[in-house]
Design a protein around this motif. Structure first.
Motif: not given
Length: 133
Positions: A116-121, A124, A114, A112
């Motif tokens: 932060l973006q990876a945690e979102r993925f 989800q 990032s 990702a």
């Protein structure tokens, strides 16, 4: 803010001991789940920490916001000494609970660009998996 409570210190030290013990027996080192998450409240830097040695050197995944998160070591003393605008410093995410092994966070963060973006993925995907099961 105190970055580490005695309980978090004990857990990080226990993880360090487990890794060292596995290494001394010639076994594969454990892929630990992060214990604590630190972040810059006015920037993109985030650290997921799995262990701490006797000198206060932390180990985990560091994302300084430049698009290349990496696993490595960082100093608790240095994190505590960072002074940010408005009198702020690095903070501990009081609500953080690690749900994945460090290697999972690292792989997703690299893809990702990032953490932060990876945690979102990751969250989800886990929610979708749970809902679809």
């Amino acid at each position: 803010m105190t970055l580490l409570t005695p309980q978090l210190r004990a857990q990080l030290r226990a993880n360090d001991a487990a890794r060292r013990e596995a290494f001394s027996r010639g076994e594969r080192e454990p892929d630990l789940v992060p214990v604590v998450r630190f972040f810059n409240p006015v920037g993109a830097a985030t650290w997921l920490t799995t262990e701490m040695d006797e000198d206060g050197v932390l180990f985990g995944l560091a994302d300084l916001g430049f698009g290349c998160p990496e696993i490595g070591s960082f100093s608790l003393v240095e994190l505590e000494s960072i002074r940010l605008p408005f009198g702020l410093g690095i903070e501990r995410d009081l609500l953080f609970e690690g749900h994945f092994a460090l290697s999972v966070y690292a792989s997703a963060a690299r893809r990702a660009g990032s953490l932060l973006q990876a945690e979102r993925f990751l969250y989800q995907a886990a929610a979708a998996e749970k809902g679809g099961a």
